[in-house]
Design a protein around this motif. Structure first.
Motif, PDB file in Angstrom:
ATOM      1  N   UNK B 112       0.838  -1.206   0.000  1.00  0.00           N
ATOM      2  CA  UNK B 112       0.000   0.000   0.000  1.00  0.00           C
ATOM      3  C   UNK B 112       0.873   1.257   0.000  1.00  0.00           C
ATOM      4  N   UNK B 113       1.873   1.273   0.866  1.00  0.00           N
ATOM      5  CA  UNK B 113       2.767   2.431   0.938  1.00  0.00           C
ATOM      6  C   UNK B 113       3.547   2.631  -0.363  1.00  0.00           C
ATOM      7  N   UNK B 114       4.005   1.512  -0.937  1.00  0.00           N
ATOM      8  CA  UNK B 114       4.756   1.596  -2.187  1.00  0.00           C
ATOM      9  C   UNK B 114       3.888   2.197  -3.295  1.00  0.00           C
ATOM     10  N   UNK B 115       2.624   1.738  -3.329  1.00  0.00           N
ATOM     11  CA  UNK B 115       1.691   2.234  -4.337  1.00  0.00           C
ATOM     12  C   UNK B 115       1.573   3.755  -4.270  1.00  0.00           C
ATOM     13  N   UNK B 116       1.460   4.273  -3.034  1.00  0.00           N
ATOM     14  CA  UNK B 116       1.265   5.718  -2.868  1.00  0.00           C
ATOM     15  C   UNK B 116       2.555   6.492  -3.142  1.00  0.00           C
ATOM     16  N   UNK B 117       3.675   5.925  -2.711  1.00  0.00           N
ATOM     17  CA  UNK B 117       4.954   6.630  -2.905  1.00  0.00           C
ATOM     18  C   UNK B 117       5.233   6.882  -4.384  1.00  0.00           C
ATOM     19  N   UNK B 118       4.783   5.948  -5.236  1.00  0.00           N
ATOM     20  CA  UNK B 118       5.025   6.084  -6.671  1.00  0.00           C
ATOM     21  C   UNK B 118       3.906   6.825  -7.384  1.00  0.00           C
ATOM     22  N   UNK B 119       2.950   7.357  -6.635  1.00  0.00           N
ATOM     23  CA  UNK B 119       1.785   8.003  -7.246  1.00  0.00           C
ATOM     24  C   UNK B 119       2.063   9.466  -7.564  1.00  0.00           C
ATOM     25  N   UNK B 120       1.147  10.058  -8.326  1.00  0.00           N
ATOM     26  CA  UNK B 120       1.285  11.485  -8.641  1.00  0.00           C
ATOM     27  C   UNK B 120       0.328  12.340  -7.812  1.00  0.00           C
ATOM     28  N   UNK B 121      -0.562  11.697  -7.060  1.00  0.00           N
ATOM     29  CA  UNK B 121      -1.474  12.426  -6.163  1.00  0.00           C
ATOM     30  C   UNK B 121      -1.238  11.974  -4.725  1.00  0.00           C
ATOM     31  N   UNK B 122      -1.484  12.878  -3.770  1.00  0.00           N
ATOM     32  CA  UNK B 122      -1.172  12.545  -2.377  1.00  0.00           C
ATOM     33  C   UNK B 122      -2.249  11.689  -1.713  1.00  0.00           C
ATOM     34  N   UNK B 123      -1.872  11.016  -0.618  1.00  0.00           N
ATOM     35  CA  UNK B 123      -2.816  10.213   0.156  1.00  0.00           C
ATOM     36  C   UNK B 123      -2.417  10.215   1.619  1.00  0.00           C
ATOM     37  N   UNK B 124      -3.419  10.077   2.480  1.00  0.00           N
ATOM     38  CA  UNK B 124      -3.172   9.893   3.915  1.00  0.00           C
ATOM     39  C   UNK B 124      -3.547   8.452   4.262  1.00  0.00           C
ATOM     40  N   UNK B 125      -2.600   7.735   4.825  1.00  0.00           N
ATOM     41  CA  UNK B 125      -2.876   6.354   5.243  1.00  0.00           C
ATOM     42  C   UNK B 125      -2.773   6.299   6.752  1.00  0.00           C
ATOM     43  N   UNK B 126      -3.809   5.800   7.402  1.00  0.00           N
ATOM     44  CA  UNK B 126      -3.786   5.767   8.865  1.00  0.00           C
ATOM     45  C   UNK B 126      -4.571   4.578   9.381  1.00  0.00           C
ATOM     46  N   UNK B 127      -3.914   3.708  10.139  1.00  0.00           N
ATOM     47  CA  UNK B 127      -4.652   2.592  10.740  1.00  0.00           C
ATOM     48  C   UNK B 127      -5.570   3.079  11.851  1.00  0.00           C
ATOM     49  N   UNK B 128      -5.345   4.300  12.337  1.00  0.00           N
ATOM     50  CA  UNK B 128      -6.200   4.854  13.399  1.00  0.00           C
ATOM     51  C   UNK B 128      -6.413   6.338  13.133  1.00  0.00           C
ATOM     52  N   UNK B 129      -7.669   6.730  12.986  1.00  0.00           N
ATOM     53  CA  UNK B 129      -7.983   8.113  12.640  1.00  0.00           C
ATOM     54  C   UNK B 129      -8.296   8.975  13.864  1.00  0.00           C
ATOM     55  N   UNK B 130      -8.292   8.376  15.076  1.00  0.00           N
ATOM     56  CA  UNK B 130      -8.599   9.145  16.285  1.00  0.00           C
ATOM     57  C   UNK B 130      -7.364   9.978  16.646  1.00  0.00           C
ATOM     58  N   UNK B 131      -7.476  11.271  16.422  1.00  0.00           N
ATOM     59  CA  UNK B 131      -6.309  12.152  16.577  1.00  0.00           C
ATOM     60  C   UNK B 131      -5.668  12.039  17.948  1.00  0.00           C
ATOM     61  N   UNK B 132      -6.474  12.003  19.002  1.00  0.00           N
ATOM     62  CA  UNK B 132      -5.924  11.996  20.362  1.00  0.00           C
ATOM     63  C   UNK B 132      -5.168  10.698  20.639  1.00  0.00           C
ATOM     64  N   UNK B 133      -5.639   9.594  20.076  1.00  0.00           N
ATOM     65  CA  UNK B 133      -4.913   8.331  20.267  1.00  0.00           C
ATOM     66  C   UNK B 133      -3.609   8.357  19.473  1.00  0.00           C
ATOM     67  N   UNK B 134      -3.687   8.881  18.257  1.00  0.00           N
ATOM     68  CA  UNK B 134      -2.474   9.001  17.447  1.00  0.00           C
ATOM     69  C   UNK B 134      -1.456   9.878  18.178  1.00  0.00           C
ATOM     70  N   UNK B 135      -1.932  10.988  18.775  1.00  0.00           N
ATOM     71  CA  UNK B 135      -1.041  11.881  19.527  1.00  0.00           C
ATOM     72  C   UNK B 135      -0.449  11.178  20.737  1.00  0.00           C
ATOM     73  N   UNK B 136      -1.268  10.388  21.420  1.00  0.00           N
ATOM     74  CA  UNK B 136      -0.781   9.664  22.587  1.00  0.00           C
ATOM     75  C   UNK B 136       0.266   8.627  22.166  1.00  0.00           C
ATOM     76  N   UNK B 137       0.028   7.955  21.040  1.00  0.00           N
ATOM     77  CA  UNK B 137       1.020   6.997  20.535  1.00  0.00           C
ATOM     78  C   UNK B 137       2.331   7.701  20.200  1.00  0.00           C
ATOM     79  N   UNK B 138       2.216   8.913  19.656  1.00  0.00           N
ATOM     80  CA  UNK B 138       3.427   9.671  19.314  1.00  0.00           C
ATOM     81  C   UNK B 138       4.197  10.042  20.583  1.00  0.00           C
ATOM     82  N   UNK B 139       3.468  10.376  21.662  1.00  0.00           N
ATOM     83  CA  UNK B 139       4.107  10.647  22.959  1.00  0.00           C
ATOM     84  C   UNK B 139       4.890   9.432  23.431  1.00  0.00           C
ATOM     85  N   UNK B 140       4.236   8.274  23.343  1.00  0.00           N
ATOM     86  CA  UNK B 140       4.859   7.034  23.806  1.00  0.00           C
ATOM     87  C   UNK B 140       6.084   6.703  22.964  1.00  0.00           C
ATOM     88  N   UNK B 141       5.969   6.932  21.660  1.00  0.00           N
ATOM     89  CA  UNK B 141       7.099   6.663  20.771  1.00  0.00           C
ATOM     90  C   UNK B 141       8.267   7.580  21.119  1.00  0.00           C
TER      91      UNK B 141
END
Lengths: 277, 277
Positions: B112-141
């Motif tokens: 999936x990532x390879x497909x988008x990297x070679x594309x001419x249009x942008x895409x957002x790929x996210x296994x989790x769209x809940x911003x606060x959880x994504x932010x919390x995961x980023x804190x933990x990382x």
């Protein structure tokens, strides 16, 4: 490995006593049998695990320091004294070129930092020596700086429980509120809920009876406006043991700075200790 | 402000339906009345708040796409379809130069990532769209990378509750365990405790009855070896509303990328959306 000479100041205070007890039985350290104390302390000595510590009052400390330095040319001081003594003690350490760890809170913190910045020996200053709490605060700071407004619209609740004698709200809780504010949450530190009643602490919070006299339990709860999401962070510390290992890590850190001096910098925090830089 | 054309794919699926319901009443968006769906779907149309969506199956989507593009020269796709469709759909978007948000989990993520990297249009790929959880995961990382070993010696407990139908352990919980491992905690993902029994969820966990069919409650508890310290992190999500606002933020982010294209990069994550970069 060569033992590190340390002097623990603040005996017969509880925290200094705990530090001394752990340090005496830690083979990494050689504990100097002297401790700076306050003018109003009546004891002349304190015995901890067969070591007799001579208590040194401000009026005799210059002459005693000359003696101590003649026996131990190099040592690191751990300061768990009194908020009133923070700035005077820092000036004393700097004047006598004694590297130190300031675990005592209070005093004029800005002046404290200035004193160390202009010193020729390094020091670690930390209002909180519990490494995991310091690390958690660093996480929160990172989030606040990186994702401002992330919790916009959320409601915050902060509850903290400490021993009955603690009059003011927890400094850690106040710092945390500052991060939550940056994350978009509208909350005033005046709304931090303080629990100081031992009966409530034991019955409602299940805080172990033996730690009613010394603990710090914190809960931060974020709730989304529509009730669809709840985030909660908790750190519950019983007793003081967690501060001992953090303080000793700061000693090892300072020893390394003495062996490999950084000429551009003398003032360090627990974040530096955590990073090992 | 000009409305953004969006196409919501995955109707009549529950998440796609929820997205459509919110989008139709959101004045920022103009929702295109077509939705890609699977071969096995029997309905031909779905009505949501007076809008009739025509369901487009794989065998007719090329011809329908030509028609849709003649009416809406530019639009952004939101994909909440099926794990089986993830890679084929991405190839379809790229081939047809349709910028997209992939909210569907599963499939071959690397491809999936390879497909988008070679594309001419942008895409957002996210296994989790809940911003606060994504932010919390980023804190933990951040903590895991900055303070490795911070919780060495601590014991970890992970409990997660999801709707009965969810067979596997939560991907978020597994990712979190990875961070805790880096923080020095010895814990295997096999020891994540899964709650799937609605009776236990309602009676012991107090999960609201109306959310038994769709929720994600996670608790991570760290306990010090000597019992002197406990750290706990919790994120409890009821229903799917939190994913809607995250997805719509991703749409605004992609629109900005279309208006101000970055030639060096086409693949984005929710962290980029949070950062607004």
């Amino acid at each position: 490995m060569e033992k590190i000479n340390i002097m623990i100041n603040g005996l017969p205070g509880n925290v200094a006593k705990k530090m001394a007890r752990f340090a005496v039985s830690d083979e990494k350290f050689n504990v100097i049998p002297f401790s700076l104390t306050g003018l109003d302390i009546e004891e002349k000595t304190v015995v901890i695990d067969n070591v007799t510590f001579e208590l040194v009052k401000p009026d005799s400390r210059d002459i005693k320091t000359t003696h101590i330095k003649s026996v131990y040319p190099s040592f690191i001081s751990i300061d768990y004294t009194h908020p009133n003594a923070v700035n005077a003690n820092a000036l004393y350490y700097v004047k006598n070129k004694i590297p130190f760890i300031m675990g005592t809170t209070g005093g004029d913190r800005k002046q404290l930092e200035e004193t160390v910045k202009n010193a020729s020996t390094p020091a670690v200053i930390a209002p909180n020596m519990a490494k995991q709490i310091v690390g958690f605060q660093a996480m929160m700071e990172y989030a606040a700086d990186t994702f401002p407004g992330l919790f916009k619209g959320y409601t915050l609740q902060v509850v903290e429980s400490h021993q009955k004698g603690k009059a003011d709200t927890s400094g850690t809780a106040r710092a945390m509120v500052n991060y939550f504010n940056k994350l978009g949450v509208d909350f005033d530190v005046d709304h931090i809920k303080m629990i100081r009643d031992p009966e409530i602490q034991e019955k409602e919070w299940n805080i172990p009876r033996e730690h009613l006299g010394g603990h710090g339990w914190h809960t931060y709860t974020l709730t989304a406006e529509d009730g669809s999401a709840l985030f909660e962070f908790k750190h519950n510390i019983n007793g003081r043991d967690i501060y001992v290992s953090g303080t000793f890590d700061a000693v090892l850190f300072l020893k390394d700075k003495l062996d490999n001096p950084d000429k551009t910098r003398k003032l360090y925090t627990m974040i530096d200790v955590l990073n090992g830089k």
